[in-house]
Scaffold this active site. Sequence first.
Site, PDB file in Angstrom:
ATOM      1  N   ARG A 122       0.849  -1.055  -0.035  1.00 38.69           N
ATOM      2  CA  ARG A 122       0.285  -0.046  -0.047  1.00 38.69           C
ATOM      3  C   ARG A 122       0.821   1.282  -0.065  1.00 38.69           C
ATOM      4  NH1 ARG A 122      -3.065  -3.245   3.478  1.00 38.69           N
ATOM      5  NH2 ARG A 122      -4.833  -4.030   2.566  1.00 38.69           N
ATOM      6  N   LYS A 144       3.957  11.546 -11.173  1.00 37.70           N
ATOM      7  CA  LYS A 144       3.227  10.837 -12.088  1.00 37.70           C
ATOM      8  C   LYS A 144       3.730   9.498 -12.406  1.00 37.70           C
ATOM      9  CE  LYS A 144       0.290  14.038 -14.808  1.00 37.70           C
ATOM     10  NZ  LYS A 144       0.048  14.510 -16.149  1.00 37.70           N
ATOM     11  N   GLU A 186      11.934  17.864 -24.653  1.00 35.61           N
ATOM     12  CA  GLU A 186      11.087  18.486 -23.532  1.00 35.61           C
ATOM     13  C   GLU A 186      11.804  19.603 -23.049  1.00 35.61           C
ATOM     14  OE1 GLU A 186       8.383  16.815 -22.195  1.00 35.61           O
ATOM     15  OE2 GLU A 186       8.383  14.972 -22.928  1.00 35.61           O
ATOM     16  N   LYS A 228       9.346  22.759 -13.894  1.00 38.81           N
ATOM     17  CA  LYS A 228       8.156  21.584 -13.422  1.00 38.81           C
ATOM     18  C   LYS A 228       7.818  21.744 -12.195  1.00 38.81           C
ATOM     19  CE  LYS A 228       6.627  17.274 -14.265  1.00 38.81           C
ATOM     20  NZ  LYS A 228       6.755  15.870 -14.945  1.00 38.81           N
ATOM     21  N   GLU A 238      -3.060  17.874 -11.487  1.00 38.16           N
ATOM     22  CA  GLU A 238      -3.354  18.302 -13.004  1.00 38.16           C
ATOM     23  C   GLU A 238      -5.057  18.802 -12.795  1.00 38.16           C
ATOM     24  OE1 GLU A 238      -1.519  16.402 -15.876  1.00 38.16           O
ATOM     25  OE2 GLU A 238      -2.968  16.906 -17.400  1.00 38.16           O
ATOM     26  N   ARG A 242      -1.271  22.491 -14.412  1.00 37.39           N
ATOM     27  CA  ARG A 242      -0.370  21.373 -14.921  1.00 37.39           C
ATOM     28  C   ARG A 242      -0.414  20.918 -16.349  1.00 37.39           C
ATOM     29  NH1 ARG A 242       2.106  16.351 -11.090  1.00 37.39           N
ATOM     30  NH2 ARG A 242       3.407  15.626 -12.820  1.00 37.39           N
ATOM     31  N   ASN A 246       1.691  19.807 -20.928  1.00 36.27           N
ATOM     32  CA  ASN A 246       1.340  18.924 -22.080  1.00 36.27           C
ATOM     33  C   ASN A 246       1.320  19.757 -23.346  1.00 36.27           C
ATOM     34  OD1 ASN A 246       0.998  16.465 -20.643  1.00 36.27           O
ATOM     35  ND2 ASN A 246      -1.176  17.527 -19.944  1.00 36.27           N
ATOM     36  N   HIS A 249       1.709  17.848 -26.755  1.00 39.61           N
ATOM     37  CA  HIS A 249       1.120  16.500 -26.323  1.00 39.61           C
ATOM     38  C   HIS A 249      -0.034  16.179 -27.026  1.00 39.61           C
ATOM     39  CE1 HIS A 249       4.447  16.940 -23.590  1.00 39.61           C
ATOM     40  NE2 HIS A 249       4.602  15.557 -23.124  1.00 39.61           N
ATOM     41  N   HIS A 253       0.753  12.580 -29.077  1.00 39.87           N
ATOM     42  CA  HIS A 253      -0.055  11.266 -28.448  1.00 39.87           C
ATOM     43  C   HIS A 253      -0.583  10.493 -30.050  1.00 39.87           C
ATOM     44  CE1 HIS A 253      -0.172  12.387 -24.033  1.00 39.87           C
ATOM     45  NE2 HIS A 253       1.015  11.745 -24.408  1.00 39.87           N
ATOM     46  N   HIS A 267       9.208   9.189 -27.868  1.00 38.31           N
ATOM     47  CA  HIS A 267       8.037  10.323 -27.109  1.00 38.31           C
ATOM     48  C   HIS A 267       8.569  11.638 -27.279  1.00 38.31           C
ATOM     49  CE1 HIS A 267       5.347  11.745 -24.375  1.00 38.31           C
ATOM     50  NE2 HIS A 267       6.283  12.405 -23.747  1.00 38.31           N
TER      51      HIS A 267
HETATM   52  N1  LIG Z   1       5.756  10.611 -15.232  1.00 35.10           N
HETATM   53  C1  LIG Z   1       5.973  11.466 -16.053  1.00 35.10           C
HETATM   54  O1  LIG Z   1       5.749  12.839 -15.858  1.00 35.10           O
HETATM   55  C2  LIG Z   1       6.422  11.574 -17.589  1.00 35.10           C
HETATM   56  C3  LIG Z   1       6.797  12.385 -18.337  1.00 35.10           C
HETATM   57  C4  LIG Z   1       7.429  12.448 -19.574  1.00 35.10           C
HETATM   58  C5  LIG Z   1       7.459  11.064 -19.952  1.00 35.10           C
HETATM   59  N2  LIG Z   1       7.241  10.070 -19.309  1.00 35.10           N
HETATM   60  C6  LIG Z   1       7.341   8.556 -19.871  1.00 35.10           C
HETATM   61  O2  LIG Z   1       8.993   8.469 -20.124  1.00 35.10           O
HETATM   62  C7  LIG Z   1       9.063   7.461 -20.986  1.00 35.10           C
HETATM   63  C8  LIG Z   1      10.120   7.937 -21.792  1.00 35.10           C
HETATM   64  O3  LIG Z   1      11.377   7.952 -21.071  1.00 35.10           O
HETATM   65  P1  LIG Z   1      13.001   7.902 -21.848  1.00 35.10           P
HETATM   66  O4  LIG Z   1      12.715   8.863 -23.102  1.00 35.10           O
HETATM   67  O5  LIG Z   1      13.931   8.030 -20.464  1.00 35.10           O
HETATM   68  O6  LIG Z   1      12.798   6.362 -22.074  1.00 35.10           O
HETATM   69  P2  LIG Z   1      13.663   5.164 -21.615  1.00 35.10           P
HETATM   70  O7  LIG Z   1      13.427   4.989 -20.168  1.00 35.10           O
HETATM   71  O8  LIG Z   1      13.223   3.976 -22.490  1.00 35.10           O
HETATM   72  O9  LIG Z   1      14.696   5.407 -22.036  1.00 35.10           O
HETATM   73  C9  LIG Z   1      15.359   5.736 -23.203  1.00 35.10           C
HETATM   74  C10 LIG Z   1      16.526   4.664 -23.740  1.00 35.10           C
HETATM   75  O10 LIG Z   1      17.740   5.260 -23.102  1.00 35.10           O
HETATM   76  C11 LIG Z   1      18.496   4.282 -22.543  1.00 35.10           C
HETATM   77  N3  LIG Z   1      19.108   4.784 -21.277  1.00 35.10           N
HETATM   78  C12 LIG Z   1      18.703   5.557 -20.259  1.00 35.10           C
HETATM   79  N4  LIG Z   1      19.698   6.111 -19.580  1.00 35.10           N
HETATM   80  C13 LIG Z   1      20.684   6.046 -20.311  1.00 35.10           C
HETATM   81  C14 LIG Z   1      22.054   6.361 -20.402  1.00 35.10           C
HETATM   82  N5  LIG Z   1      22.622   7.041 -19.174  1.00 35.10           N
HETATM   83  N6  LIG Z   1      23.243   6.032 -21.037  1.00 35.10           N
HETATM   84  C15 LIG Z   1      22.681   5.172 -22.242  1.00 35.10           C
HETATM   85  N7  LIG Z   1      21.240   4.720 -22.311  1.00 35.10           N
HETATM   86  C16 LIG Z   1      20.487   5.146 -21.379  1.00 35.10           C
HETATM   87  C17 LIG Z   1      17.431   3.319 -21.900  1.00 35.10           C
HETATM   88  O11 LIG Z   1      17.923   2.006 -21.785  1.00 35.10           O
HETATM   89  C18 LIG Z   1      16.610   3.369 -23.333  1.00 35.10           C
HETATM   90  O12 LIG Z   1      16.742   2.487 -24.244  1.00 35.10           O
HETATM   91  C19 LIG Z   1       7.604   7.144 -21.691  1.00 35.10           C
HETATM   92  O13 LIG Z   1       7.070   5.867 -21.130  1.00 35.10           O
HETATM   93  C20 LIG Z   1       6.975   8.537 -21.018  1.00 35.10           C
HETATM   94  O14 LIG Z   1       5.482   7.776 -21.066  1.00 35.10           O
HETATM   95  C21 LIG Z   1       6.650  10.092 -18.218  1.00 35.10           C
END
Ligand SMILES: NC(=O)c1ccc[n+]([C@@H]2O[C@H](COP(=O)([O-])OP(=O)(O)OC[C@H]3O[C@@H](n4cnc5c(N)ncnc54)[C@H](O)[C@@H]3O)[C@@H](O)[C@H]2O)c1
Length: 370
Positions: A122, A144, A186, A228, A238, A242, A246, A249, A253, A267
């Site tokens: 929990r 999030k 971003e 942020k 949100e 907040r 987006n 976005h 999406h 993304h």
């Molecule tokens: N929670 C939120 O507020 C929020 C906001 C924006 C995006 N997201 C989510 O984030 C995700 C995308 O994140 P991302 O772009 O980090 O994707 P990811 O976690 O898939 O990382 C991208 C790639 O980079 C590699 N990687 C990460 N760090 C590395 C490093 N230091 N050296 C070499 N390789 C490395 C990973 O292994 C992966 O292959 C999506 O699922 C999206 O929905 C969430």
Amino acid sequence: MQQVVHVDLGERSYDVQIGPGLIDQAGDWIAPLLARPRVAVLTDETVAELHLEALRAGLAKAGIDMVSLALPAGESTKGWPQFTRAVEWLLEQKIERNDIVVAFGGGVIGDLAGFAAAVLRRGVRFVQIPTSLLAQVDSSVGGKTGINSLAGKNLIGAFHQPSLVLADTAVLGTLTARDFLAGYGEVVKYGLLGDADFFDWLEQQGPVLAAGDMAARVEAVTRSVQMKADIVSRDETEQGDRALLNLGHTFCHAIEAATGYSDRLLHGEGVAIGCALAFELSSRLGLCSQEDPSRVRAHLKAMGMKTDLADIPGELPSAQALVDLMGQDKKVVDGQLRFILARGIGEAFVTADVPPPAVVEVLEDALTTV
Ligand SMILES: NC(=O)c1ccc[n+]([C@@H]2O[C@H](COP(=O)([O-])OP(=O)(O)OC[C@H]3O[C@@H](n4cnc5c(N)ncnc54)[C@H](O)[C@@H]3O)[C@@H](O)[C@H]2O)c1
């Protein structure tokens, strides 16, 4: 060179430490949070190979033991099967209510591990150690967490704030150029949505930052996280402001869904294209000058980023089909699409007052240049 941003959320407040070398100091930062000297780390196989031993060493210096589970890298990990595996593993490791889970990776690991921490017994506390640029400037801050469903992205999740974020800017050096630039999408978004000076600065400093200048990287991450943090402090769940985060976005999406959340479009790449489209729409609706969308596109292009729908490899569906895909967006309220538009660079606002034909027209024109 180290910076700190405080996320002010009453009893859920926490700090984001930003700078090179934080993994080496991880034990010192995390030790005050621990009831016993042991943490469970969730990571992905790519990050584990490159950086897990450094984290183990950083924790060991403060006498902290670490157990770890490395999940496959990539967006497809962010679903029920790997989530179940992670939660069952945490239980096998006898992670207790007062223990800490560490999310060590990009946004995929941060979202999945944060959600696992939210539901385990929990709710246990967790620490984000984001390793991608996208995770450092966006996903690790704000609470999030979640996973994807067959019905769409991020549809299952919880708000669960971390207890601490350690953004070690030195690990960004091992990202592929493509992943780095996706995260930069971003960063640009923050300038576009609320800080014209920051966008000016990025126009000047973007190239050196991408080339590896550490001071510029720390500055860009800090300014992004500060923005942020300010927005999340005003509107944690949100209900209003907040949604500004987006920007780009709604378009993003739709094109992510159209490309099947595949390697065709990351993304952050979708966010960059989406921001360019949001400014184009704003300009056509007479909200901002015609120069603004041109300036946005010019900067993205100068950085070597995907800027237009034409930059996405392969076929795309029709403009109307893309608008239909927007209907799945979480920002839909009572069936009405909400957009983040702009009165100029750094002046975004949320509105439901967008004539659908104008959106179709922007997309039709964007597709005909494909
Ligand atoms: N929670 C939120 O507020 C929020 C906001 C924006 C995006 N997201 C989510 O984030 C995700 C995308 O994140 P991302 O772009 O980090 O994707 P990811 O976690 O898939 O990382 C991208 C790639 O980079 C590699 N990687 C990460 N760090 C590395 C490093 N230091 N050296 C070499 N390789 C490395 C990973 O292994 C992966 O292959 C999506 O699922 C999206 O929905 C969430």
